[in-house]
Each structure stands twice: as C-alpha cells, then as structure tokens.
Scaffold this motif. Sequence first.
Motif, PDB file in Angstrom:
ATOM      1  N   GLY A 152      -7.830 -15.873   0.068  1.00  0.00           N
ATOM      2  CA  GLY A 152      -7.678 -17.251  -0.387  1.00  0.00           C
ATOM      3  C   GLY A 152      -6.235 -17.728  -0.299  1.00  0.00           C
ATOM      4  O   GLY A 152      -5.964 -18.855   0.151  1.00  0.00           O
ATOM      5  N   THR A 153      -5.298 -16.885  -0.698  1.00  0.00           N
ATOM      6  CA  THR A 153      -3.882 -17.242  -0.581  1.00  0.00           C
ATOM      7  C   THR A 153      -3.500 -17.475   0.877  1.00  0.00           C
ATOM      8  O   THR A 153      -2.777 -18.429   1.208  1.00  0.00           O
ATOM      9  N   GLY A 154      -3.992 -16.604   1.758  1.00  0.00           N
ATOM     10  CA  GLY A 154      -3.709 -16.766   3.182  1.00  0.00           C
ATOM     11  C   GLY A 154      -4.232 -18.073   3.729  1.00  0.00           C
ATOM     12  O   GLY A 154      -3.565 -18.749   4.523  1.00  0.00           O
ATOM     13  N   LEU A 155      -5.435 -18.460   3.301  1.00  0.00           N
ATOM     14  CA  LEU A 155      -6.013 -19.710   3.783  1.00  0.00           C
ATOM     15  C   LEU A 155      -5.245 -20.918   3.262  1.00  0.00           C
ATOM     16  O   LEU A 155      -5.106 -21.929   3.963  1.00  0.00           O
ATOM     17  N   ILE A 156      -4.738 -20.826   2.030  1.00  0.00           N
ATOM     18  CA  ILE A 156      -3.904 -21.901   1.500  1.00  0.00           C
ATOM     19  C   ILE A 156      -2.642 -22.056   2.348  1.00  0.00           C
ATOM     20  O   ILE A 156      -2.244 -23.167   2.725  1.00  0.00           O
ATOM     21  N   LEU A 157      -2.006 -20.923   2.655  1.00  0.00           N
ATOM     22  CA  LEU A 157      -0.810 -20.967   3.499  1.00  0.00           C
ATOM     23  C   LEU A 157      -1.143 -21.481   4.897  1.00  0.00           C
ATOM     24  O   LEU A 157      -0.368 -22.240   5.490  1.00  0.00           O
ATOM     25  N   LYS A 158      -2.291 -21.082   5.424  1.00  0.00           N
ATOM     26  CA  LYS A 158      -2.709 -21.557   6.749  1.00  0.00           C
ATOM     27  C   LYS A 158      -2.859 -23.074   6.755  1.00  0.00           C
ATOM     28  O   LYS A 158      -2.425 -23.764   7.683  1.00  0.00           O
ATOM     29  N   GLY A 159      -3.492 -23.595   5.704  1.00  0.00           N
ATOM     30  CA  GLY A 159      -3.650 -25.045   5.619  1.00  0.00           C
ATOM     31  C   GLY A 159      -2.316 -25.760   5.569  1.00  0.00           C
ATOM     32  O   GLY A 159      -2.125 -26.797   6.221  1.00  0.00           O
ATOM     33  N   TYR A 160      -1.379 -25.198   4.818  1.00  0.00           N
ATOM     34  CA  TYR A 160      -0.042 -25.801   4.738  1.00  0.00           C
ATOM     35  C   TYR A 160       0.652 -25.756   6.093  1.00  0.00           C
ATOM     36  O   TYR A 160       1.232 -26.766   6.540  1.00  0.00           O
ATOM     37  N   LEU A 161       0.596 -24.619   6.762  1.00  0.00           N
ATOM     38  CA  LEU A 161       1.271 -24.477   8.051  1.00  0.00           C
ATOM     39  C   LEU A 161       0.664 -25.399   9.097  1.00  0.00           C
ATOM     40  O   LEU A 161       1.381 -26.048   9.875  1.00  0.00           O
ATOM     41  N   ASP A 162      -0.661 -25.479   9.124  1.00  0.00           N
ATOM     42  CA  ASP A 162      -1.316 -26.325  10.121  1.00  0.00           C
ATOM     43  C   ASP A 162      -1.056 -27.803   9.872  1.00  0.00           C
ATOM     44  O   ASP A 162      -1.019 -28.608  10.816  1.00  0.00           O
ATOM     45  N   THR A 163      -0.867 -28.184   8.605  1.00  0.00           N
ATOM     46  CA  THR A 163      -0.661 -29.588   8.269  1.00  0.00           C
ATOM     47  C   THR A 163       0.788 -30.026   8.484  1.00  0.00           C
ATOM     48  O   THR A 163       1.055 -31.106   9.022  1.00  0.00           O
ATOM     49  N   GLU A 164       1.714 -29.165   8.081  1.00  0.00           N
ATOM     50  CA  GLU A 164       3.120 -29.548   8.083  1.00  0.00           C
ATOM     51  C   GLU A 164       3.848 -29.246   9.396  1.00  0.00           C
ATOM     52  O   GLU A 164       4.867 -29.859   9.690  1.00  0.00           O
ATOM     53  N   TYR A 165       3.338 -28.312  10.170  1.00  0.00           N
ATOM     54  CA  TYR A 165       4.044 -27.900  11.388  1.00  0.00           C
ATOM     55  C   TYR A 165       3.077 -27.939  12.570  1.00  0.00           C
ATOM     56  O   TYR A 165       2.067 -27.234  12.576  1.00  0.00           O
ATOM     57  N   GLN A 166       3.392 -28.750  13.546  1.00  0.00           N
ATOM     58  CA  GLN A 166       2.556 -28.865  14.737  1.00  0.00           C
ATOM     59  C   GLN A 166       3.047 -27.960  15.871  1.00  0.00           C
ATOM     60  O   GLN A 166       2.455 -27.924  16.943  1.00  0.00           O
ATOM     61  N   GLY A 167       4.116 -27.244  15.643  1.00  0.00           N
ATOM     62  CA  GLY A 167       4.681 -26.359  16.657  1.00  0.00           C
ATOM     63  C   GLY A 167       5.902 -25.667  16.104  1.00  0.00           C
ATOM     64  O   GLY A 167       6.103 -25.613  14.880  1.00  0.00           O
ATOM     65  N   PRO A 168       6.753 -25.086  16.978  1.00  0.00           N
ATOM     66  CA  PRO A 168       7.972 -24.424  16.504  1.00  0.00           C
ATOM     67  C   PRO A 168       8.875 -25.390  15.745  1.00  0.00           C
ATOM     68  O   PRO A 168       8.881 -26.587  15.993  1.00  0.00           O
ATOM     69  N   ALA A 169       9.632 -24.843  14.823  1.00  0.00           N
ATOM     70  CA  ALA A 169      10.552 -25.661  14.024  1.00  0.00           C
ATOM     71  C   ALA A 169      11.791 -24.842  13.694  1.00  0.00           C
ATOM     72  O   ALA A 169      11.732 -23.620  13.578  1.00  0.00           O
ATOM     73  N   GLY A 170      12.911 -25.533  13.533  1.00  0.00           N
ATOM     74  CA  GLY A 170      14.152 -24.876  13.161  1.00  0.00           C
ATOM     75  C   GLY A 170      14.889 -24.297  14.355  1.00  0.00           C
ATOM     76  O   GLY A 170      14.423 -24.343  15.498  1.00  0.00           O
ATOM     77  N   ASP A 171      16.049 -23.737  14.065  1.00  0.00           N
ATOM     78  CA  ASP A 171      16.899 -23.184  15.119  1.00  0.00           C
ATOM     79  C   ASP A 171      17.641 -21.977  14.561  1.00  0.00           C
ATOM     80  O   ASP A 171      18.374 -22.095  13.577  1.00  0.00           O
ATOM     81  N   VAL A 172      17.423 -20.818  15.187  1.00  0.00           N
ATOM     82  CA  VAL A 172      18.065 -19.581  14.742  1.00  0.00           C
ATOM     83  C   VAL A 172      19.344 -19.380  15.545  1.00  0.00           C
ATOM     84  O   VAL A 172      19.295 -19.368  16.784  1.00  0.00           O
ATOM     85  N   PRO A 173      20.492 -19.221  14.896  1.00  0.00           N
ATOM     86  CA  PRO A 173      21.744 -19.034  15.643  1.00  0.00           C
ATOM     87  C   PRO A 173      21.743 -17.716  16.417  1.00  0.00           C
ATOM     88  O   PRO A 173      21.045 -16.763  16.070  1.00  0.00           O
ATOM     89  N   ALA A 174      22.547 -17.673  17.449  1.00  0.00           N
ATOM     90  CA  ALA A 174      22.581 -16.502  18.332  1.00  0.00           C
ATOM     91  C   ALA A 174      22.961 -15.232  17.584  1.00  0.00           C
ATOM     92  O   ALA A 174      22.456 -14.142  17.900  1.00  0.00           O
ATOM     93  N   VAL A 175      23.819 -15.358  16.571  1.00  0.00           N
ATOM     94  CA  VAL A 175      24.255 -14.170  15.860  1.00  0.00           C
ATOM     95  C   VAL A 175      23.089 -13.488  15.155  1.00  0.00           C
ATOM     96  O   VAL A 175      23.043 -12.241  15.056  1.00  0.00           O
ATOM     97  N   PHE A 176      22.117 -14.265  14.669  1.00  0.00           N
ATOM     98  CA  PHE A 176      20.967 -13.647  13.994  1.00  0.00           C
ATOM     99  C   PHE A 176      19.904 -13.209  14.993  1.00  0.00           C
ATOM    100  O   PHE A 176      19.133 -12.291  14.713  1.00  0.00           O
ATOM    101  N   GLN A 177      19.849 -13.842  16.150  1.00  0.00           N
ATOM    102  CA  GLN A 177      18.892 -13.418  17.170  1.00  0.00           C
ATOM    103  C   GLN A 177      19.171 -11.992  17.641  1.00  0.00           C
ATOM    104  O   GLN A 177      18.278 -11.317  18.164  1.00  0.00           O
ATOM    105  N   GLN A 178      20.397 -11.525  17.432  1.00  0.00           N
ATOM    106  CA  GLN A 178      20.718 -10.144  17.797  1.00  0.00           C
ATOM    107  C   GLN A 178      19.874  -9.147  17.014  1.00  0.00           C
ATOM    108  O   GLN A 178      19.631  -8.029  17.479  1.00  0.00           O
TER     109      GLN A 178
END
Length: 333
Positions: free
Chosen positions: A130-156
């Motif tokens: 149930g918790t997973g489905l709640i999170l799924k609903g939030y993710l599907d509603t609020e984000y239609q694709g990738p979001a944010g930007d990770v700096p190169a230093v953390f991509q390492q």
Amino acid sequence: MTAFAPRRLSTTALIHLALAAVLAVGGAAVALDGGNLFATANLVDMLTRTSLTGFLAIGMTLVILCRSLDLSVGYVAALSSLVAATTMDGQAANVPLAVALVLLVSGLVGAANGAIVAFLKVNPFIATLGTGLILKGYLDTEYQGPAGDVPAVFQQFGYTRIAFVPVSALVMLAVAAAAIGFLRSTRTGHHMYAVGGDVDVARMSGIRTTRVLLTAHVLCGMCAGLAGLLLAARFGTGSAEAYTNLYELDAIAAVVLGGTLLLGGKGGVAGTVAGVAILAVLDSVFNVMQIDPFAKDVLRGAVIIAAVALYARRQLDRTARRPRFAATPRRPS
C-alpha cells in the motif's frame, strides 16, 4: 570407540561455496562459447550489478529477519533519486544537503511502514504494498519524466572505479560490513533475531518488539535511499520510472538465495551479499553468452527455487536428527 558425525556446513558457508561454483561453471561455459568471463569489462559489469541490488537487499535482510517484508523499496529508491537530483540542481555545494534529505525522507517512509506493521498490526505484505502504491501515485502524478540535475562530482559515485572495482560496490560492501556488525554486536541486532524467531516469546522476555520492527523498517528505508542516490548518480538526473524495474523482487530473491528464512529469525547479511553476487554473476554470464531474456529469467528462477529447496531440505534434516527428549539415566534397582 565413539563415532563422530561429520560437521555440517553452515548455510552461509554453503552459499559462499555455491558462489564459487557458479563462478567456476559460468567461467567454463563462457570459455566454451569463446569468451572470457573474467575479462576486466565483465568483472566491472558483475561488480556494478551488485551495488544497487546490494543496497536494497541489505535493508531487506533486516526486515525479513524480523519476519516482516518491504515491497515499497523500489518506489522509495525512485523517490530518493528525484529528491537527490532536484535538491542538488547541478550544484556541487548542494550534495551534502541532498544526501541528508534523501536519508531523512527514505527513513520516514520506512518509519511509516514500521509503524503500520508494528502498531496497527497490518500484514507487512499489504502495508508496504500500500505504501508503494501511494508513492507510485505521487510519482506518476508529479513527474512525467526525469527531473533535476546531478553535478558531475556526484556522478562519480556511479561510475568511478578503483582498478576494476566500482566505488559504488565498495560503498555497498562497507554498508554490508556495518550491517553485519550491527546484527552481531548490538542489542537491537540480537533482538531482531529474537523477534523473527518468535515475537510472543521475545515480548515475554522483555524485548520491545515494536521498537525493533520500527528500527528494521527505518534502516531498510534508508538503504533504499542509498540505492536512490546511486540511481541519481548513474542517470545524472532523478528517475520517476525506476520502480518499473521491480528492484524489490531482485532484493528479496538475493536475501532468500543468501539463506535468510522468509519466516524470520535465521540468516544474515553475509549470506545476502553472496546471494547478490550469484545473481550478478548469472546475469553477466547470460549477457556475455547472449542468452534470450526469457530463458534468462527462467534459469534465474530455477536457480532460486533449487537453492531454497536445498535450504528447506537441510532444515528438515536438522530438525529430524534433533532428539525430541533428553535421555534420562536409569535408576539402579
């Protein structure tokens, strides 16, 4: 003369022997196919595969030891990747804040799962689904694709290697070592085994079982948060659809393959790490040999079923050989 029965291998030792056997058989199969399983590229691939599943499986081990479960870890990892990427927003200075926020959010989700299971007495399968489905609903509603930007230093974190060993694999092994120490050396770690063995006996022994369950779920959620940080580092952004990869099933498979009983009370992280490695080796072998994806899933499933059947058989044999009543000395007449 008294005959001594040969000492049986522990389940952890058995799974490490199985890992060695899988490496040997896989290496031979790839060699017969004209390849080299132990080439640097393949070793990097195997170790890279262990990182993400390893983080999730370590946390899953803790809750399964308590006779619980967490089916929301894949959704937590996806949410964590978005929290990390949007908080960093391409700025290296925001990395510490993003990491702290991810661990806080994932820990809170774990705490919610633990509270539902421990205090409301909801079956952990239903509660975490149930918790997973709640999170799924939030993710599907609020984000239609990738979001944010990770700096190169953390991509390492997702791509840097020391020789052929990815840094993410080293971090995963460090977390595994910390979890092993936690289970073996702390009171709460010992209590997790007690709660998984028999929650009523543990409660009558004075153990605060609800606190133990809550702790296990919080730590499981935070391990999923670490997996989300790794996803963000690899993708360079947050991925709302990461949950579609069903990471939670791979984590459960690795835990069970590593010898931890789904009924709780027996097992450990050392076996889980070996189970993760076996799955990674199998996947690498299948990829190098270009085996059909459907056949790959069939073979992985067969290996898991065979391993669990072997553990169950060993458990039945051990129970059958255990004397039911202690022998009492005869009184002289």
